[in-house]
Enzyme design. Structure first.
Site, PDB file in Angstrom:
ATOM      1  N   PRO A  18       0.819  -1.362   0.172  1.00  0.00           N
ATOM      2  CG  PRO A  18      -0.789  -1.657   1.601  1.00  0.00           C
ATOM      3  CD  PRO A  18       0.319  -2.088   1.137  1.00  0.00           C
ATOM      4  CB  CYS A  19       1.504   3.396  -2.486  1.00  0.00           C
ATOM      5  SG  CYS A  19      -0.240   3.584  -3.258  1.00  0.00           S
TER       6      CYS A  19
END
Length: 380
Positions: free
Chosen positions: A91-92
């Site tokens: 996840p960014c």
């Protein structure tokens, strides 16, 4: 040659599907969010793809650092003398320029470090790490990125990286992502790629990044893409001369027959604000929210959070899940469960790696490992 793949942060499996359709064998799937895993399973059932050999793990990747079962699966693969890979895009939001910007200290940011630790612990033959370009652009994020790479180098990997845009692969979406690839030195030798002693970065030109890119960004940026047109519901607008039709929203809406797709009727209906939907010009994506797509242009990044409202080019509504899947360049028969909440549906679509980019990268890795050449020999 079918290389086993262990997939992490799998979502609904857009990245995995690219590898599967390139001949890789996804044998293990990890996803913490139950609705996303439900979507993954549903899509594979509809596509008639067999379940992963080692099944699905619905849980936090951090647990896998201590999990005996995963270790046993990998031992089984190693006993077969198989070249195998890890793929994943942690996840960014903590690295995104428009996100939380907490970096390595954020809960999502920590997962990038955990994924690297998992790679170093289990030592797959090769790996793919995907993330936002904020890891490059912000100084403190870049330092973290370099630390992760150094750890990989210390554990016997030689790496190569590139900022790719999904447009380069034929996907109708301006989406930039860092792709970091790593290969164990013994695998490089087996594949006929000799690297110097102590070398940790693949020499320029050795990895064939452009093999499966259809277009260069330089070419795309020079084309006479339309800017804006007055919005008129259900209007007609001829295709402009000199553009690449494959990169347009309209091309993909027709290609995927979005009006008759299983997910066609899934879109958010506003309680208020319809009047606003009627005045935003077709192609006006200048604001953070309420971007109206242009039918004869590609879409902005398909991130469908609370602030990213993407409007249909010539209908007075937000885009549907079916249309979002088309913008992610997925095959027409790819679908997600209709009983998934709209929030989860758009989130899992927006989080995914555009399918054609996934397919192109997977094919390029296969080229590099000699798989496509061997396939040609076997067919002849």
């Amino acid at each position: 040659m079918s290389y086993p793949i262990f997939s992490f942060f799998s979502g609904s499996g857009f990245l995995d599907l690219g590898f599967e359709n390139s001949g890789f064998d996804v044998v293990y799937v990890n996803e913490i969010h139950t609705p996303f895993l439900k979507s993954y399973k549903h899509s594979r059932e509809m596509l008639q793809i067999e379940e992963p050999r080692f099944g699905y793990h619905n849980g936090d990747i951090t647990e896998l650092l201590e999990q005996v079962q995963l270790r046993e699966y990998i031992q089984e693969i190693n006993s077969e003398n198989s070249t195998f890979g890890f793929i994943g895009g942690p996840p960014c939001p903590d690295f995104s320029v428009g996100g939380k910007n907490k970096g390595r200290e954020g809960e999502n940011g920590k997962l990038s470090g955990t994924y690297i630790d998992l790679i170093c612990q289990h030592k797959p033959s090769f790996f793919l790490f995907e993330n936002v370009k904020g890891l490059w652009r912000t100084k403190r994020h870049r330092e973290f990125f370099e630390e992760m790479k150094n750890k990989l180098h210390d554990n016997g990997y030689v790496t190569t990286e590139r900022l790719i845009n999904s447009l380069e692969y034929g996907s109708p979406q301006h989406r930039e992502r860092i792709i970091l690839l790593g290969f164990r030195k013994d695998l490089l030798e087996q594949s006929g790629h000799n690297v110097e002693e102590g070398e940790t970065i693949l020499p320029n030109g050795l990895f064939p990044w452009e093999n499966h890119m259809k277009y260069s960004m330089e070419t795309i940026e020079k084309l006479p893409w339309p800017a804006t047109n007055e919005f008129a519901e259900d209007s007609s607008l001829p295709k402009p001369e000199g553009i690449i039709e494959e990169l347009t929203v309209e091309h993909w809406f027709h290609k995927n027959d979005v009006e008759h797709h299983v997910n066609a009727q899934q879109f958010f209906t506003p309680r208020a604000g319809l009047a606003k939907f009627l005045v935003i010009e077709e192609g006006d994506d200048s604001k953070k929210s309420y971007k109206r797509l242009h039918r004869w242009r590609f879409s902005p990044t398909a991130a469908y959070g609370n602030n990213e409202v993407h409007l249909h080019p010539y209908k007075a509504r937000r885009i549907s899940v079916a249309e979002a899947l088309a913008i992610q360049s997925l095959p027409p028969n790819f679908e997600i469960p209709t009983d998934l909440s709209l929030t989860n549906a758009f989130k899992t679509v927006g989080n995914g790696v555009p399918y054609l980019a996934s397919l192109g990268i997977a094919e390029t890795i296969k080229d590099f490992l000699g798989g496509n050449q061997r396939d040609e020999i076997n067919r002849s």
